[in-house]
Design an enzyme around this catalytic site. Structure first.
Site, PDB file in Angstrom:
ATOM      1  N   ASN A 193      43.555  42.322  40.891  1.00 26.44           N
ATOM      2  CA  ASN A 193      42.429  42.282  39.959  1.00 26.44           C
ATOM      3  C   ASN A 193      42.924  42.751  38.592  1.00 26.44           C
ATOM      4  OD1 ASN A 193      39.644  42.036  39.192  1.00 26.44           O
ATOM      5  ND2 ASN A 193      39.499  44.277  39.227  1.00 26.44           N
TER       6      ASN A 193
ATOM      7  N   HIS B 206      41.186  44.685  35.168  1.00 26.99           N
ATOM      8  CA  HIS B 206      39.972  45.409  34.778  1.00 26.99           C
ATOM      9  C   HIS B 206      40.082  45.836  33.322  1.00 26.99           C
ATOM     10  CE1 HIS B 206      36.433  47.916  35.263  1.00 26.99           C
ATOM     11  NE2 HIS B 206      37.091  48.910  34.679  1.00 26.99           N
TER      12      HIS B 206
ATOM     13  N   SER C 226      43.905  46.984  32.696  1.00 28.69           N
ATOM     14  CA  SER C 226      44.792  47.371  33.794  1.00 28.69           C
ATOM     15  C   SER C 226      44.806  46.287  34.866  1.00 28.69           C
ATOM     16  CB  SER C 226      44.311  48.674  34.448  1.00 28.69           C
ATOM     17  OG  SER C 226      44.130  49.705  33.503  1.00 28.69           O
TER      18      SER C 226
ATOM     19  N   ASP D  82      37.641  49.417  41.591  1.00 24.50           N
ATOM     20  CA  ASP D  82      38.616  49.486  40.497  1.00 24.50           C
ATOM     21  C   ASP D  82      39.562  50.672  40.669  1.00 24.50           C
ATOM     22  OD1 ASP D  82      37.496  47.214  39.221  1.00 24.50           O
ATOM     23  OD2 ASP D  82      35.944  48.474  38.334  1.00 24.50           O
TER      24      ASP D  82
END
Length: 212
Positions: free
Chosen positions: A107, A109, A136, A145
């Site tokens: 992911n 973020h 990030s 997260d």
């Protein structure tokens, strides 16, 4: 060549950067499919323009998150991906989904994690008077997260900035670092072990690498 599946919910700016990196050879892989929980997501059009199959699953067709994620896992697995990439996918994933793709789920973020997990990160940076903000790339775990950070990019916050200005600055950096992180993974250089991100068989620090 490694196969990627990308999950989106909106415009697909990071998806486009991934598609471009695959086309240019900067990522030694291909996007096998793009999935969205929003049928109107513009990112699906980007995928179609690149000749990539698209699929939209409506949340309203499922009784709960578990059922939705179970169906999503089935259609993703039909593509046999080496890596699942969240690129602006705005749904919290079930524990079963995260466990199923553990170690191969990434992911990005829009904050310098662990600062500002969740939503409205640019607003929080402004409200707190931060002089620096950023983005990030990280592995996904059950913690929102909170997975091991791989790479961060920093951007300045100026006194006259609004959320839109910061978002544009952060997005520019996201488009640069996400394909790089994905390329590390497909080249076998990047892995998640012992709750940490490892690059070239060395554990990364808690904030990962800093991208200049």
């Amino acid at each position: 060549m490694k196969k990627l599946v990308v999950l989106i919910s909106g415009n697909g700016s990071n998806l486009q950067s991934i598609l471009d990196a695959c086309a240019s050879g900067r990522i030694n892989g291909s996007v096998a499919a793009v999935f969205s929980n929003k049928a109107a997501a513009f990112g699906l059009r980007r995928a179609c323009n690149a000749g990539v199959p698209t699929h939209a699953l409506a949340v309203s067709d499922f009784p709960n998150r578990k059922a939705f994620d179970h169906q999503l896992m089935q259609v993703i697995d039909a593509c046999a991906p080496d890596l699942v990439v969240l690129a602006g996918y705005m749904r919290i994933l079930s524990s079963a989904f995260v466990a199923h793709y553990q170690g191969r789920l990434l992911n990005i973020h829009p904050s310098l994690l662990p600062k500002y997990p969740g939503l409205h990160t640019h607003r929080q940076a402004l409200a707190n008077g931060d002089g620096e903000h950023g983005t990030s790339a990280h592995f996904v775990t059950d913690e929102l997260d909170g997975g091991p950070v791989i790479l961060q990019a920093h951007v300045p916050v100026f006194p006259d900035d609004d959320e839109e200005a910061i978002a544009a600055r952060v997005q520019h950096q996201e488009n640069a670092i996400y394909p790089l992180v994905i390329s590390w993974f497909v080249e076998g250089r990047l892995a998640m072990r012992e709750g940490k991100a490892w690059l070239d068989n060395q554990p990364l620090p808690p904030q990962g690498y800093t991208y200049d």
